[in-house]
Design an enzyme around this catalytic site. Structure first.
Site, mmCIF file in Angstrom:
data_model
loop_
_atom_site.group_PDB
_atom_site.id
_atom_site.type_symbol
_atom_site.label_atom_id
_atom_site.label_comp_id
_atom_site.label_asym_id
_atom_site.label_seq_id
_atom_site.Cartn_x
_atom_site.Cartn_y
_atom_site.Cartn_z
ATOM 1 N N ASP A 65 29.355 25.156 1.214
ATOM 2 C CA ASP A 65 30.620 24.803 0.573
ATOM 3 C C ASP A 65 31.805 25.162 1.461
ATOM 4 O O ASP A 65 31.642 25.799 2.501
ATOM 5 C CB ASP A 65 30.740 25.491 -0.801
ATOM 6 N N ASN A 134 29.121 34.644 -12.638
ATOM 7 C CA ASN A 134 28.956 33.713 -13.762
ATOM 8 C C ASN A 134 27.784 32.751 -13.556
ATOM 9 O O ASN A 134 27.661 31.757 -14.256
ATOM 10 C CB ASN A 134 30.254 32.935 -14.010
ATOM 11 N N HIS A 136 27.156 30.933 -10.794
ATOM 12 C CA HIS A 136 27.357 29.767 -9.927
ATOM 13 C C HIS A 136 26.593 29.917 -8.616
ATOM 14 O O HIS A 136 26.348 31.023 -8.138
ATOM 15 C CB HIS A 136 28.849 29.480 -9.687
HETATM 16 C C1 GLP Z 1 31.303 32.582 -3.543
HETATM 17 C C2 GLP Z 1 30.475 31.543 -2.773
HETATM 18 C C3 GLP Z 1 29.037 31.594 -3.153
HETATM 19 C C4 GLP Z 1 28.599 33.037 -3.225
HETATM 20 C C5 GLP Z 1 29.277 33.735 -4.366
HETATM 21 C C6 GLP Z 1 28.951 35.222 -4.476
HETATM 22 O O1 GLP Z 1 32.236 32.062 -4.416
HETATM 23 N N1 GLP Z 1 30.949 30.209 -2.857
HETATM 24 O O2 GLP Z 1 28.272 30.862 -2.194
HETATM 25 O O3 GLP Z 1 27.219 33.101 -3.439
HETATM 26 O O4 GLP Z 1 30.657 33.525 -4.360
HETATM 27 O O5 GLP Z 1 29.618 35.949 -3.489
HETATM 28 P P1 GLP Z 1 29.216 37.423 -3.089
HETATM 29 O O6 GLP Z 1 27.948 37.328 -2.342
HETATM 30 O O7 GLP Z 1 30.345 37.892 -2.223
HETATM 31 O O8 GLP Z 1 29.097 38.187 -4.354
#
Ligand code: GLP
Length: 258
Positions: A65, A134, A136
């Protein structure tokens, strides 16, 4: 879905690096993720590259992304982030590290080109995933279509708040992103989701043991033919079926690679 519970962040990174090394040695196409969770894995792969000669010269990579409207040279663009955290420290060809073009004013063209580029490259062999609090994955927020392709999305306020730590203020977090869809992600041949820390415990329980649901985009791993979830004890703390996960982990059939 295989669920591997490891004692801590370092052990999660070791296991994830072992799996990625298997693909790197075969010159496969890597699906990379940003966010803080995969960074210890990237550090371990960089170490193996430097100390043990692990080469990525035959690999190519696709990012999950990108923020929309952020210049590529902005330090928080995922284009810059993945280079800073990982790919500029290994021997992968930089021109083969692709990400959605968040600077293209025609975002519809940008997303279609991106899906086509993945197809033209023969698809992703292993996709690394983190998970949002959440549920995602990529930037597929709850209620995302389970079969979506790469597209523009508006971030959930929770994600804006979660990601504000990377920017000067919450107001600076872009509201729009280009993200591989849940359908795009499911085309990858192997999905490997990493989660560490207590803050991810609810999301891990929901994705692994809750219903397959658009309200928990990460639950699509339940539908995939080859999904591996690697978590530390803290992120595993709300799982119910842990005895079985530990048992299957300890009794894996001989010769089964990853
Ligand atoms: C972001 C990214 C995701 C990632 C998530 C968790 O928004 N777009 O790809 O997995 O958040 O991030 P983190 O690993 O810093 O908790």
């Amino acid at each position: 879905m295989e669920i591997l519970i490891r004692p801590d962040v370092n052990a999660v990174a070791q296991k994830a690096a072992d799996i990625l090394e298997y693909y790197a040695r075969r010159g496969k196409t890597l699906g990379l993720a940003t966010g803080s969770t995969p960074n210890p894995t990237y550090q371990e792969l960089i170490r193996r590259h430097k100390d043990e000669g692990l080469s990525f010269a035959d690999c190519r990579a696709f990012l999950l992304d990108e923020y929309y409207g952020l210049p590529r040279d902005h330090e928080q663009s995922y284009y810059s982030t993945i280079r800073r955290e990982f790919t500029s420290h290994i021997d992968i060809d930089d021109a083969l590290v692709k990400s959605p073009d968040g600077t293209n004013p025609d975002y519809q063209a940008a997303v279609e080109q991106y899906d086509q580029a993945i197809i033209d490259a023969g698809g992703v062999d292993i996709q690394i995933l983190g998970v949002g609090t959440n549920g995602h994955i990529g930037f597929n927020e709850p209620s995302s279509s389970l079969n979506s392709l790469t597209r523009i999305k508006t971030l959930h306020p929770q994600t804006v708040a979660d990601n504000a730590r990377f920017f000067d203020s919450e107001a600076d977090v872009p509201r729009h992103v280009l993200t591989q869809g849940l359908g795009t992600i499911q085309r990858a041949r192997h999905l490997m989701l990493l989660a560490t820390g207590e803050g991810k415990a609810d999301a891990v329980q929901a994705l692994a043991e809750g219903p397959l649901s658009a309200m928990c985009p990460a639950s699509i791993l339940q539908w995939h033919r080859h999904a591996t979830v690697i978590v530390d004890e803290a992120a595993a703390s709300k799982l119910v079926n842990t005895e079985y996960y530990r048992y299957t982990d300890a009794n894996k059939p001989e010769g089964q690679p990853h």
